[in-house]
Design a protein around this motif. Structure first.
Motif, mmCIF file in Angstrom:
data_model
loop_
_atom_site.group_PDB
_atom_site.id
_atom_site.type_symbol
_atom_site.label_atom_id
_atom_site.label_comp_id
_atom_site.label_asym_id
_atom_site.label_seq_id
_atom_site.Cartn_x
_atom_site.Cartn_y
_atom_site.Cartn_z
ATOM 1 N N ARG A 216 41.947 38.749 29.545
ATOM 2 C CA ARG A 216 43.059 39.253 28.826
ATOM 3 C C ARG A 216 44.470 39.323 29.560
ATOM 4 N N ASP A 217 45.469 38.826 29.022
ATOM 5 C CA ASP A 217 46.677 38.874 29.997
ATOM 6 C C ASP A 217 47.093 40.257 30.392
ATOM 7 N N ILE A 218 47.397 40.412 31.616
ATOM 8 C CA ILE A 218 47.883 41.671 32.301
ATOM 9 C C ILE A 218 49.403 41.828 31.714
ATOM 10 N N LYS A 219 49.786 42.938 31.258
ATOM 11 C CA LYS A 219 50.880 43.260 31.047
ATOM 12 C C LYS A 219 52.205 43.134 32.262
ATOM 13 N N PRO A 220 53.432 42.620 31.808
ATOM 14 C CA PRO A 220 54.341 42.531 32.546
ATOM 15 C C PRO A 220 54.616 43.663 33.610
ATOM 16 N N ASP A 221 54.506 44.791 33.133
ATOM 17 C CA ASP A 221 55.289 46.153 33.615
ATOM 18 C C ASP A 221 53.850 46.724 34.508
ATOM 19 N N TYR A 222 52.475 46.143 34.521
ATOM 20 C CA TYR A 222 51.633 46.713 35.246
ATOM 21 C C TYR A 222 51.739 45.997 36.696
ATOM 22 N N LYS A 223 52.046 46.912 37.519
ATOM 23 C CA LYS A 223 52.290 46.423 38.932
ATOM 24 C C LYS A 223 50.963 46.208 40.027
ATOM 25 N N GLY A 224 49.997 47.111 39.736
ATOM 26 C CA GLY A 224 49.026 47.216 40.321
ATOM 27 C C GLY A 224 47.802 48.092 39.630
ATOM 28 N N GLY A 225 46.576 47.825 40.371
ATOM 29 C CA GLY A 225 45.588 48.386 39.994
ATOM 30 C C GLY A 225 44.302 47.790 39.773
ATOM 31 N N LEU A 226 43.395 48.330 39.048
ATOM 32 C CA LEU A 226 41.849 47.638 39.009
ATOM 33 C C LEU A 226 42.030 46.413 38.269
ATOM 34 N N TYR A 227 42.853 46.123 37.363
ATOM 35 C CA TYR A 227 42.902 44.904 36.625
ATOM 36 C C TYR A 227 43.178 43.675 37.404
ATOM 37 N N CYS A 228 43.930 43.817 38.708
ATOM 38 C CA CYS A 228 44.250 43.017 39.290
ATOM 39 C C CYS A 228 43.298 42.709 40.649
ATOM 40 N N CYS A 229 42.375 43.413 41.034
ATOM 41 C CA CYS A 229 41.454 43.337 42.039
ATOM 42 C C CYS A 229 40.027 43.292 41.756
ATOM 43 N N TYR A 230 39.664 42.629 40.676
ATOM 44 C CA TYR A 230 38.294 42.566 40.228
ATOM 45 C C TYR A 230 37.426 41.658 41.294
ATOM 46 N N ASP A 231 36.191 41.603 41.023
ATOM 47 C CA ASP A 231 35.117 40.706 41.691
ATOM 48 C C ASP A 231 35.655 39.288 41.810
ATOM 49 N N LYS A 232 35.736 39.057 43.304
ATOM 50 C CA LYS A 232 35.912 37.539 43.547
ATOM 51 C C LYS A 232 37.390 37.109 43.481
ATOM 52 N N THR A 233 38.181 37.989 43.551
ATOM 53 C CA THR A 233 39.879 37.692 43.721
ATOM 54 C C THR A 233 40.000 37.825 45.118
ATOM 55 N N GLN A 234 41.215 37.518 45.462
ATOM 56 C CA GLN A 234 41.427 37.152 46.719
ATOM 57 C C GLN A 234 42.856 37.561 46.981
ATOM 58 N N CYS A 235 43.079 38.603 48.221
ATOM 59 C CA CYS A 235 44.372 39.162 48.444
ATOM 60 C C CYS A 235 45.035 38.044 49.533
ATOM 61 N N LEU A 236 46.169 37.863 49.508
ATOM 62 C CA LEU A 236 47.114 37.000 50.099
ATOM 63 C C LEU A 236 46.946 37.133 51.579
ATOM 64 N N LEU A 237 46.772 36.104 52.210
ATOM 65 C CA LEU A 237 46.405 36.014 53.836
ATOM 66 C C LEU A 237 47.633 35.723 54.584
ATOM 67 N N ARG A 238 47.931 36.299 55.810
ATOM 68 C CA ARG A 238 48.894 35.636 56.633
ATOM 69 C C ARG A 238 48.725 34.261 57.028
ATOM 70 N N ASN A 239 49.973 33.513 57.020
ATOM 71 C CA ASN A 239 49.963 32.005 57.644
ATOM 72 C C ASN A 239 49.324 32.020 58.748
ATOM 73 N N GLY A 240 48.192 30.791 58.619
ATOM 74 C CA GLY A 240 47.519 30.446 59.834
ATOM 75 C C GLY A 240 46.463 31.251 59.726
ATOM 76 N N PHE A 241 45.931 32.239 59.152
ATOM 77 C CA PHE A 241 44.712 32.955 59.129
ATOM 78 C C PHE A 241 44.059 32.437 58.039
ATOM 79 N N ASP A 242 43.195 31.384 58.279
ATOM 80 C CA ASP A 242 42.439 30.812 57.071
ATOM 81 C C ASP A 242 41.000 31.504 57.176
ATOM 82 N N SER A 243 40.455 31.626 56.072
ATOM 83 C CA SER A 243 39.130 32.001 55.701
ATOM 84 C C SER A 243 37.997 31.137 56.187
#
Length: 473
Positions: A216-243
């Protein structure tokens, strides 16, 4: 010599009198500490990489079996060697445990939860599995029995004596079903990320997602919460820090359960979870039943326009209680930025205040900037609550900076009966309180009369002896 013996006799009788007068029908609650069992288990493994998110639903986990009473449930994240993992490496957003019934021979999988909200596809007229919900109040979410987050290591979950949470009563198991346990773990690996607090608050811009786990589309005014960090998502890494592969680690949730075998000495207590985001509003004919409640679970704290210690976001919610009972335990769940929560009556009388403990170091259980514990309430006397009574939740967060995906849950344990009192006197004296009191009083009066009589006799004898001795001098 006679004088000394007389005084000794009187002293002895007086001591006996005092002892009898101090005997009272003192009563105490039945204890269960000596019967408490304990066992630790490991969840199925979580394979984590820098910035990765694990949020699996794990079925049929190891757990004490049989008709038991739960006395406590503690948990923490550990590595493959059993070492505790600090929150600044892997953030434990939450873990929750919930019982369920499953049709014999049917096995659940990740895809069965949580999309169908408690029921998978049906075979005939019966569901494949049935979630066992807590006492309330939310009908749509927050159905678990146990669950905490970053605060788990230093939050007491001890159920006070003689109470326990009754589990797997064979009389309540539907025919053709088995009793099992479900575990949901939400862990976020923050090694190498650009913004640790942003990742733990699940800010959508750091996860680069526009749809939730159900597509489902996330509403534009939803800035953060459970809808954005579900299973197998990835948070942004620093440049040069590869997984890279060598940074992959295997983790587990280690959980310790304390319980007693169920018997008549244990008094049942039910779990109720109150949510400050509950949409319930009083209306004519309202009963406060769970069908009237819709809980949003999380909310956003907007930054205040000024700066300083006065920046506090206060969120309150008044809820009607649908039960008669007594509160014997309470504790709140907050995220970073939380500065305390309270539960009180309409007239302002406090029931429980739960305060966060923040760490100030690097070691597990004392991580700086994280809530590592919440204070728990154990009232000296159970707090009576009447059906239809309104209680108010209040959650406070610092709004010096904004926060996304914060929570305001209050856990309470409610018993609908007080324990029977057990006399501390020998069986000969175990009788109704008034009867014992009367017998004690009667016995004391008899002893008083005897003491007075003996004292009078001794006094007259001493007087005669004293007179004879004086004539001989």
């Amino acid at each position: 010599m006679a004088r000394c013996g007389g005084r000794s006799l009187i002293s002895s009788l007086l001591l006996l009198l005092v002892a009898l007068l101090t005997i009272s029908p003192s009563h105490g609650f039945v204890k269960t500490e000596k019967k408490i069992k304990s066992a630790s288990f490991l969840s199925p493994k979580l394979v984590m990489n820098p910035g990765s998110v694990a949020n699996p639903f794990l079925f049929d986990i190891d757990f004490p079996r049989g008709h038991v009473g739960i006395k406590g449930f503690d948990a923490e994240v550990v590595d493959q060697d059993g070492n505790p993992v600090p929150l600044h490496q892997t953030y434990l957003h939450h873990w929750v445990v919930q019982p369920y019934y499953v049709r014999k021979g049917f096995k659940l999988s990740q895809r069965d939860m949580p999309r169908n909200h408690g029921f998978s596809r049906h075979l005939g007229s019966k569901p494949d599995y049935i979630l066992v919900r807590n006492g309330g109040l939310c009908r749509n979410t927050v159905r678990h029995f146990f669950g905490l987050g970053s605060e788990t290591r230093k939050t007491s979950t001890r159920v006070p004596d003689p109470y326990a949470i009754e589990i797997d009563n064979p009389e309540e198991t539907p025919d053709g079903y088995e009793f099992k346990w479900l575990l949901n773990i939400h862990a976020i690996d923050t090694r190498g990320v650009v913004d640790k607090s942003g990742c733990t608050e699940c800010r959508c811009n750091l996860y680069n997602v526009t749809i939730d786990e159900y597509g489902r589309d996330i509403k534009p005014d939803y800035k953060g919460g459970l809808y954005c960090c579900y299973d197998k998502t990835q948070c942004l890494l620093r440049n040069g820090f590869d997984s890279v592969e060598e940074k992959t680690r295997t983790l587990y949730l280690k959980y310790t359960v304390r319980w007693v075998d169920w018997d008549s000495s244990v008094v049942p207590a039910k779990v109720y979870i109150l949510d400050v985001t509950d949409s319930w509003e009083p209306s004519q004919g309202s009963t406060g039943d769970s069908q009237e409640h819709f809980c949003h679970v999380e909310y956003e704290v907007k930054p205040c326009k000024t700066s300083g210690d006065g920046c506090v976001d206060v969120k309150k919610k008044s809820l009607m209680m649908p039960f008669n009972g007594y509160i014997v335990y309470g504790a709140a769940h907050q995220h970073a930025g939380g500065i305390g929560a309270a539960l009180y009556r309409e007239d302002g009388e406090g029931i429980c205040t739960s305060m966060p403990k923040y760490g100030n170091g690097d070691e597990p259980g004392n991580e700086a900037g994280y809530i590592v514990g919440m204070s728990s309430c154990y009232p000296d006397e159970p707090v009576k609550v009447t059906s239809g009574e309104t209680l108010t939740l209040e959650f406070n967060y610092s709004s010096a900076v904004g926060h996304t995906g914060v929570m305001g849950l209050f856990y309470i344990l409610v018993t609908q009966q007080l324990p029977e009192q057990e006399s501390s006197l020998p069986a000969l004296f175990q009788a109704h309180t008034k009867s014992v009191s009367f017998l004690s009083f009667l016995a004391a009066m008899v002893v008083v009369a005897v003491v007075v009589l003996i004292a009078a006799v001794v006094y007259r004898r001493q007087k005669r002896e004293d007179g004879y001795q004086s004539l001989s001098t």
